[in-house]
Design a protein around this motif. Sequence first.
Motif, PDB file in Angstrom:
ATOM      1  N   LEU A 152     -13.040  27.463  -2.922  1.00 35.42           N
ATOM      2  CA  LEU A 152     -12.284  26.427  -3.174  1.00 35.42           C
ATOM      3  C   LEU A 152     -11.482  25.996  -3.958  1.00 35.42           C
ATOM      4  O   LEU A 152     -12.832  25.395  -4.735  1.00 35.42           O
ATOM      5  N   ILE A 153     -10.495  27.062  -4.613  1.00 36.22           N
ATOM      6  CA  ILE A 153      -9.740  26.430  -6.476  1.00 36.22           C
ATOM      7  C   ILE A 153      -9.195  25.515  -5.848  1.00 36.22           C
ATOM      8  O   ILE A 153      -7.798  25.183  -5.177  1.00 36.22           O
ATOM      9  N   SER A 154      -8.526  24.100  -6.840  1.00 44.55           N
ATOM     10  CA  SER A 154      -7.806  23.425  -6.201  1.00 44.55           C
ATOM     11  C   SER A 154      -7.319  22.952  -8.069  1.00 44.55           C
ATOM     12  O   SER A 154      -7.711  22.587  -9.154  1.00 44.55           O
ATOM     13  N   MET A 155      -5.662  23.378  -8.501  1.00 47.89           N
ATOM     14  CA  MET A 155      -5.113  22.970  -9.166  1.00 47.89           C
ATOM     15  C   MET A 155      -5.221  21.084  -9.286  1.00 47.89           C
ATOM     16  O   MET A 155      -3.973  21.280  -8.773  1.00 47.89           O
ATOM     17  N   GLY A 156      -5.232  20.738  -9.742  1.00 50.19           N
ATOM     18  CA  GLY A 156      -5.584  19.295  -9.789  1.00 50.19           C
ATOM     19  C   GLY A 156      -6.313  18.145 -10.075  1.00 50.19           C
ATOM     20  O   GLY A 156      -7.191  19.633 -11.497  1.00 50.19           O
ATOM     21  N   GLY A 157      -6.108  17.485 -11.093  1.00 45.21           N
ATOM     22  CA  GLY A 157      -6.779  16.384 -11.660  1.00 45.21           C
ATOM     23  C   GLY A 157      -6.860  16.057 -13.095  1.00 45.21           C
ATOM     24  O   GLY A 157      -6.777  17.386 -13.439  1.00 45.21           O
ATOM     25  N   THR A 158      -7.967  15.776 -14.212  1.00 45.39           N
ATOM     26  CA  THR A 158      -8.179  15.186 -15.562  1.00 45.39           C
ATOM     27  C   THR A 158      -9.459  15.050 -15.529  1.00 45.39           C
ATOM     28  O   THR A 158      -9.327  13.623 -14.910  1.00 45.39           O
ATOM     29  N   PHE A 159      -9.602  15.747 -16.564  1.00 43.09           N
ATOM     30  CA  PHE A 159     -11.158  15.186 -17.351  1.00 43.09           C
ATOM     31  C   PHE A 159     -11.429  14.218 -18.223  1.00 43.09           C
ATOM     32  O   PHE A 159     -11.312  12.687 -18.388  1.00 43.09           O
ATOM     33  N   LYS A 160     -10.756  14.263 -19.681  1.00 42.24           N
ATOM     34  CA  LYS A 160     -10.392  14.097 -20.202  1.00 42.24           C
ATOM     35  C   LYS A 160      -8.969  13.443 -21.125  1.00 42.24           C
ATOM     36  O   LYS A 160      -8.353  13.075 -21.620  1.00 42.24           O
ATOM     37  N   SER A 161      -8.099  14.865 -20.433  1.00 39.46           N
ATOM     38  CA  SER A 161      -6.220  15.018 -21.318  1.00 39.46           C
ATOM     39  C   SER A 161      -5.616  13.855 -20.351  1.00 39.46           C
ATOM     40  O   SER A 161      -6.921  13.163 -18.922  1.00 39.46           O
ATOM     41  N   PRO A 162      -5.092  13.063 -20.969  1.00 41.92           N
ATOM     42  CA  PRO A 162      -3.781  11.901 -19.874  1.00 41.92           C
ATOM     43  C   PRO A 162      -3.464  12.450 -18.825  1.00 41.92           C
ATOM     44  O   PRO A 162      -3.526  13.652 -18.699  1.00 41.92           O
ATOM     45  N   GLY A 163      -2.866  11.811 -18.084  1.00 45.25           N
ATOM     46  CA  GLY A 163      -2.490  12.122 -16.860  1.00 45.25           C
ATOM     47  C   GLY A 163      -1.043  12.682 -17.116  1.00 45.25           C
ATOM     48  O   GLY A 163      -0.909  12.310 -18.162  1.00 45.25           O
ATOM     49  N   ASN A 164      -0.290  13.698 -15.902  1.00 43.81           N
ATOM     50  CA  ASN A 164       0.947  13.563 -16.131  1.00 43.81           C
ATOM     51  C   ASN A 164       1.966  12.291 -15.494  1.00 43.81           C
ATOM     52  O   ASN A 164       3.301  12.689 -15.352  1.00 43.81           O
ATOM     53  N   CYS A 165       1.115  11.290 -14.564  1.00 44.84           N
ATOM     54  CA  CYS A 165       1.806  10.826 -14.006  1.00 44.84           C
ATOM     55  C   CYS A 165       2.157   9.337 -13.631  1.00 44.84           C
ATOM     56  O   CYS A 165       2.463   8.409 -13.296  1.00 44.84           O
ATOM     57  N   SER A 166       0.652   9.393 -14.224  1.00 47.60           N
ATOM     58  CA  SER A 166       0.060   7.762 -15.081  1.00 47.60           C
ATOM     59  C   SER A 166      -0.667   7.641 -16.164  1.00 47.60           C
ATOM     60  O   SER A 166      -1.080   9.392 -16.922  1.00 47.60           O
ATOM     61  N   PRO A 167      -1.237   7.508 -17.043  1.00 49.66           N
ATOM     62  CA  PRO A 167      -1.940   7.038 -18.331  1.00 49.66           C
ATOM     63  C   PRO A 167      -3.116   8.052 -17.407  1.00 49.66           C
ATOM     64  O   PRO A 167      -3.298   9.027 -18.501  1.00 49.66           O
ATOM     65  N   VAL A 168      -3.936   8.198 -16.736  1.00 50.50           N
ATOM     66  CA  VAL A 168      -4.829   8.549 -16.066  1.00 50.50           C
ATOM     67  C   VAL A 168      -4.894   9.882 -14.767  1.00 50.50           C
ATOM     68  O   VAL A 168      -6.001  10.099 -14.610  1.00 50.50           O
ATOM     69  N   ALA A 169      -3.707  10.014 -14.059  1.00 48.21           N
ATOM     70  CA  ALA A 169      -3.547  10.326 -12.910  1.00 48.21           C
ATOM     71  C   ALA A 169      -2.960  11.366 -13.367  1.00 48.21           C
ATOM     72  O   ALA A 169      -1.979  11.973 -13.688  1.00 48.21           O
ATOM     73  N   GLU A 170      -3.217  12.600 -12.651  1.00 48.32           N
ATOM     74  CA  GLU A 170      -2.221  14.123 -11.569  1.00 48.32           C
ATOM     75  C   GLU A 170      -2.117  13.974 -10.659  1.00 48.32           C
ATOM     76  O   GLU A 170      -2.042  13.622 -10.624  1.00 48.32           O
ATOM     77  N   TYR A 171      -0.837  15.154 -11.142  1.00 56.45           N
ATOM     78  CA  TYR A 171       0.435  14.524 -10.143  1.00 56.45           C
ATOM     79  C   TYR A 171      -0.082  14.574  -8.668  1.00 56.45           C
ATOM     80  O   TYR A 171      -0.242  13.990  -7.454  1.00 56.45           O
ATOM     81  N   ASN A 172      -0.744  16.028  -8.430  1.00 56.40           N
ATOM     82  CA  ASN A 172      -1.139  16.265  -6.918  1.00 56.40           C
ATOM     83  C   ASN A 172      -2.276  15.628  -6.273  1.00 56.40           C
ATOM     84  O   ASN A 172      -2.347  15.142  -5.212  1.00 56.40           O
ATOM     85  N   TYR A 173      -3.304  14.745  -7.229  1.00 62.31           N
ATOM     86  CA  TYR A 173      -4.380  14.087  -7.044  1.00 62.31           C
ATOM     87  C   TYR A 173      -3.642  12.375  -6.539  1.00 62.31           C
ATOM     88  O   TYR A 173      -4.036  11.955  -5.562  1.00 62.31           O
ATOM     89  N   TRP A 174      -2.811  12.264  -7.957  1.00 59.69           N
ATOM     90  CA  TRP A 174      -1.438  11.232  -7.570  1.00 59.69           C
ATOM     91  C   TRP A 174      -0.977  11.354  -6.296  1.00 59.69           C
ATOM     92  O   TRP A 174      -0.931  10.058  -5.801  1.00 59.69           O
ATOM     93  N   CYS A 175      -0.752  12.014  -5.782  1.00 61.69           N
ATOM     94  CA  CYS A 175       0.748  12.236  -4.776  1.00 61.69           C
ATOM     95  C   CYS A 175       0.134  11.760  -3.343  1.00 61.69           C
ATOM     96  O   CYS A 175       0.033  11.642  -2.586  1.00 61.69           O
ATOM     97  N   ASP A 176      -1.403  12.646  -3.034  1.00 58.06           N
ATOM     98  CA  ASP A 176      -2.424  12.055  -2.362  1.00 58.06           C
ATOM     99  C   ASP A 176      -3.812  11.812  -2.108  1.00 58.06           C
ATOM    100  O   ASP A 176      -4.555  12.987  -2.387  1.00 58.06           O
ATOM    101  N   PRO A 177      -4.167  10.949  -2.883  1.00 61.78           N
ATOM    102  CA  PRO A 177      -5.101  10.533  -3.610  1.00 61.78           C
ATOM    103  C   PRO A 177      -5.834  10.626  -2.235  1.00 61.78           C
ATOM    104  O   PRO A 177      -7.536  10.758  -2.549  1.00 61.78           O
ATOM    105  N   ASP A 178      -5.970  10.213  -1.121  1.00 63.31           N
ATOM    106  CA  ASP A 178      -6.617   9.747   0.126  1.00 63.31           C
ATOM    107  C   ASP A 178      -7.515  11.753   0.857  1.00 63.31           C
ATOM    108  O   ASP A 178      -8.660  11.401   0.535  1.00 63.31           O
TER     109      ASP A 178
END
Length: 328
Positions: A152-178
Amino acid sequence: MNAKKAKYQVIIDCDPGIDDCLALLLALKSPEIEILGITTVSGNVPAALGEKNTLKLLNFAHRLDIPVYCGSKQPLKRDYVSAQDTHGMDGLGESAISEITTVQPQKLDAVSFISQTLATRTNVTIIAIGPLTNLAKSLQQQPIAWQNCCDLISMGGTFKSPGNCSPVAEYNYWCDPDAAEYVFQHAPLPIKMVGLDVTRKIVLTPNILEYIRQKSPTTGEFITAITRFYFDFHWKQEKVIGCVINDPLAVAYLLEPNLCQGFAAYTTVETTGKAIGQTLVDSQSFWHRSPNSFILTQVDAQRFMHIFLQRLIKATDPELTTILQQIM
């Protein structure tokens, strides 16, 4: 004589999206991969538009034989917010590519296709390059079938890099965090997280695009048409000359795992508040939980581009290596 290696049996769950199309193109051009089906989810664009865009890409690649299944229209809980400001209202950079009317939509929905495929096949790989809504629903409905998912390979999230739709969140996981949190906590195998720490290193520059155009004018014209909008967005938003192409790295990582380095860790996804969508990666095992993810932190960007161009335009060495050394 060496036995022929079996092809990867792959479902690609996506939200096309400009870079999704490039990821699909890479998968289609990779003989090691057999695409069982492509499923769409609301993310960059609504799922139904993503289905249309997938058919446009398959038509360009002469692969309309591959089935496309339309999936979840809304996130599990939160309101849906598209990324059409980034990808254009058509999802393909306002490229005005004609719709495909020769293919009838699949009657089966994406979630059912994923669940049925996992229930009837073994050793299925899932590459998820959009929000994880379809996967979460399938996992909720058919958890036992998911034992047949081998990767299972998922393009999403971020560890130390800043987010791309908030200071801390990457879009795919921000779009549906649940959905992301559900999959991280309930998938029966660790998620390989291809996050912004590595994907931000994968930049399609004007020079690389020109090389594509010189080697394969048809492919070059198609990619130019869908990325022009993306180029402009990246300059305005991040002062990047070119565009970050996140999703193809998830496909390339399946093909060549040594392309990236990372570490195993327990990860959870924030589902509320200002940090919604943030991936909390317990890199120091503070919580003493068993790892549920493998977090990619380093990538050989030149090697990625070598793989990408070899397959997309049949570029070969020594020319390809020489060119990449010049322009990267």
